[in-house]
Design a protein around this motif. Structure first.
Motif, PDB file in Angstrom:
ATOM      1  N   ASN A 116       0.807  -1.216   0.000  1.00  0.00           N
ATOM      2  CA  ASN A 116       0.000   0.000   0.000  1.00  0.00           C
ATOM      3  C   ASN A 116       0.845   1.273   0.000  1.00  0.00           C
ATOM      4  O   ASN A 116       0.416   2.299  -0.506  1.00  0.00           O
ATOM      5  N   ALA A 117       2.062   1.203   0.546  1.00  0.00           N
ATOM      6  CA  ALA A 117       2.883   2.409   0.700  1.00  0.00           C
ATOM      7  C   ALA A 117       3.255   3.007  -0.649  1.00  0.00           C
ATOM      8  O   ALA A 117       3.689   2.287  -1.558  1.00  0.00           O
ATOM      9  N   SER A 118       3.089   4.303  -0.789  1.00  0.00           N
ATOM     10  CA  SER A 118       3.494   4.982  -2.028  1.00  0.00           C
ATOM     11  C   SER A 118       3.452   6.485  -1.811  1.00  0.00           C
ATOM     12  O   SER A 118       2.869   6.975  -0.839  1.00  0.00           O
ATOM     13  N   ILE A 119       4.072   7.205  -2.727  1.00  0.00           N
ATOM     14  CA  ILE A 119       4.055   8.667  -2.732  1.00  0.00           C
ATOM     15  C   ILE A 119       3.305   9.126  -3.974  1.00  0.00           C
ATOM     16  O   ILE A 119       3.484   8.570  -5.052  1.00  0.00           O
ATOM     17  N   SER A 120       2.489  10.162  -3.822  1.00  0.00           N
ATOM     18  CA  SER A 120       1.782  10.728  -4.968  1.00  0.00           C
ATOM     19  C   SER A 120       2.338  12.118  -5.276  1.00  0.00           C
ATOM     20  O   SER A 120       3.291  12.578  -4.647  1.00  0.00           O
ATOM     21  N   GLN A 121       1.728  12.796  -6.237  1.00  0.00           N
ATOM     22  CA  GLN A 121       2.259  14.072  -6.706  1.00  0.00           C
ATOM     23  C   GLN A 121       1.155  14.999  -7.159  1.00  0.00           C
ATOM     24  O   GLN A 121       0.031  14.578  -7.443  1.00  0.00           O
ATOM     25  N   ARG A 122       1.481  16.291  -7.259  1.00  0.00           N
ATOM     26  CA  ARG A 122       0.664  17.314  -7.910  1.00  0.00           C
ATOM     27  C   ARG A 122       1.615  18.172  -8.702  1.00  0.00           C
ATOM     28  O   ARG A 122       2.087  19.209  -8.222  1.00  0.00           O
ATOM     29  N   TYR A 180       3.180   9.163 -10.879  1.00  0.00           N
ATOM     30  CA  TYR A 180       2.271   8.336 -10.076  1.00  0.00           C
ATOM     31  C   TYR A 180       1.482   7.382 -10.970  1.00  0.00           C
ATOM     32  O   TYR A 180       1.386   6.182 -10.682  1.00  0.00           O
ATOM     33  N   CYS A 181       0.938   7.903 -12.065  1.00  0.00           N
ATOM     34  CA  CYS A 181       0.175   7.061 -12.997  1.00  0.00           C
ATOM     35  C   CYS A 181       1.059   5.980 -13.606  1.00  0.00           C
ATOM     36  O   CYS A 181       0.638   4.822 -13.743  1.00  0.00           O
ATOM     37  N   ALA A 182       2.284   6.349 -13.973  1.00  0.00           N
ATOM     38  CA  ALA A 182       3.198   5.371 -14.553  1.00  0.00           C
ATOM     39  C   ALA A 182       3.512   4.259 -13.563  1.00  0.00           C
ATOM     40  O   ALA A 182       3.531   3.079 -13.914  1.00  0.00           O
ATOM     41  N   LYS A 219      -2.440  14.628   5.112  1.00  0.00           N
ATOM     42  CA  LYS A 219      -1.996  13.963   3.888  1.00  0.00           C
ATOM     43  C   LYS A 219      -1.307  14.966   2.964  1.00  0.00           C
ATOM     44  O   LYS A 219      -1.826  16.046   2.693  1.00  0.00           O
ATOM     45  N   ARG A 220      -0.138  14.606   2.472  1.00  0.00           N
ATOM     46  CA  ARG A 220       0.614  15.467   1.571  1.00  0.00           C
ATOM     47  C   ARG A 220       1.118  14.679   0.372  1.00  0.00           C
ATOM     48  O   ARG A 220       1.348  13.472   0.454  1.00  0.00           O
TER      49      ARG A 220
END
Length: 296
Positions: A116-122, A180-182, A219-220
């Motif tokens: 489940n662990a992951s980092i996302s982006q904007r 993130y999508c990749a 959440k960041r």
């Protein structure tokens, strides 16, 4: 009735036979099984771990924030759940080996792995620093590969279950989410490959594509320079609660499904991407022009 694959796996002659962990005070579908949920100090991971505990599993909690992880473990212990915790960065293979060792030392086996662990982006691709792109991609890809690689011998013994947490944004891409999508698309394809390569092991490999979900207030995600920023706004009516998502993940594991897409929006994306891809692109391009804040 629980899936027979959890119980009928032959134990290799070289395997050390251990007693299954004692069930928690609560009895349930996962009683006697051991689960590891990466990134379970907070958010969806924490609620998934909680639901597993409520259904009788012994659970290994994981995260990088030692204080937050300790708070979650203490909360679970106070509720009478069988848990241990391990601070580990899942993009570090040695740390993942220590994480799996914690599970085996505490409970003697491993039946369920949820990455489940992951980092996302904007951030838009043209603006992103290369190191930020790599950080996001590594968290999603190697943060899935390394725990699984370290856990594979033990999951083979139990003919266990592996669930990769992906996103509906992996189904058709999402502006401001390139890395993130990749990464999320990569783990979906990884699951398919492993399903073929490791069919003889009896291990279940599945993917859950999560949609918009309520987030913890703190959440960041990362911006183009790698700085933590709040997640993009999502209308509350589009969001599922973390508990709702956790229950869907558990149902996915119980049924040993190959893929679960959460939310009506996710199902619509699958439909449009499969049969009307040009329409899907037109919708996204239109929303970029008219609802740019939706992505930013």
């Amino acid at each position: 009735m629980r899936d027979a694959a959890f119980f009928e796996a032959p134990v290799p002659a070289t395997a050390r036979v251990v007693a299954r962990p004692r069930a928690n005070a609560q009895t349930g579908y996962f009683a006697g099984l051991v689960a590891l949920v990466t990134g379970s100090e907070s958010g969806i991971g924490r609620e998934t771990a909680r639901c597993l505990c409520q259904q009788g599993a012994a659970v290994v909690l994981n995260g990088r924030n030692a204080e937050q992880l300790s708070q979650t473990r203490q909360e679970f212990e106070a509720a009478g759940y069988a848990v241990v915790s391990c601070v580990a960065d899942v993009t570090d293979y040695a740390a993942c080996e220590a994480l799996i060792a914690t599970a085996i030392q505490a409970f003697g086996q491993l039946d369920i792995l949820i990455t489940n662990a992951s980092i996302s982006q904007r951030a838009y691709f043209a603006d992103m620093a290369p190191d930020v792109f790599r950080q996001v991609l590594d968290s999603n890809v190697y943060g899935t590969v390394y725990p699984l690689k370290a856990a594979l011998p033990y999951l083979t013994r139990t003919r266990g279950s592996v669930t990769f947490i992906s996103s509906i944004s992996a189904l058709n891409g999402m502006p401001s989410g390139s890395a993130y999508c990749a990464g999320k698309a990569a783990v979906a394809n990884l699951a398919h490959t492993l399903r073929l390569e490791l069919a003889h092991t009896g291990i279940h490999f599945g993917v859950v594509h999560i949609g918009f979900t309520q987030n913890d207030p703190n959440k960041r995600v990362l911006d183009a320079a790698g700085l933590p920023v709040p997640i993009a706004h999502r209308p509350p009516r589009w969001q599922k609660s973390q508990t709702e998502v956790a229950r869907i993940i558990l149902r996915h594991i119980r049924r040993r499904r190959q893929r679960t897409v959460i939310s009506a929006l996710g199902q619509l994306i699958v439909l449009v991407h499969t049969y009307f891809p040009r329409l899907g692109d037109w919708i996204v391009l239109t929303t970029i022009r008219r609802l740019r804040h939706f992505y930013e």
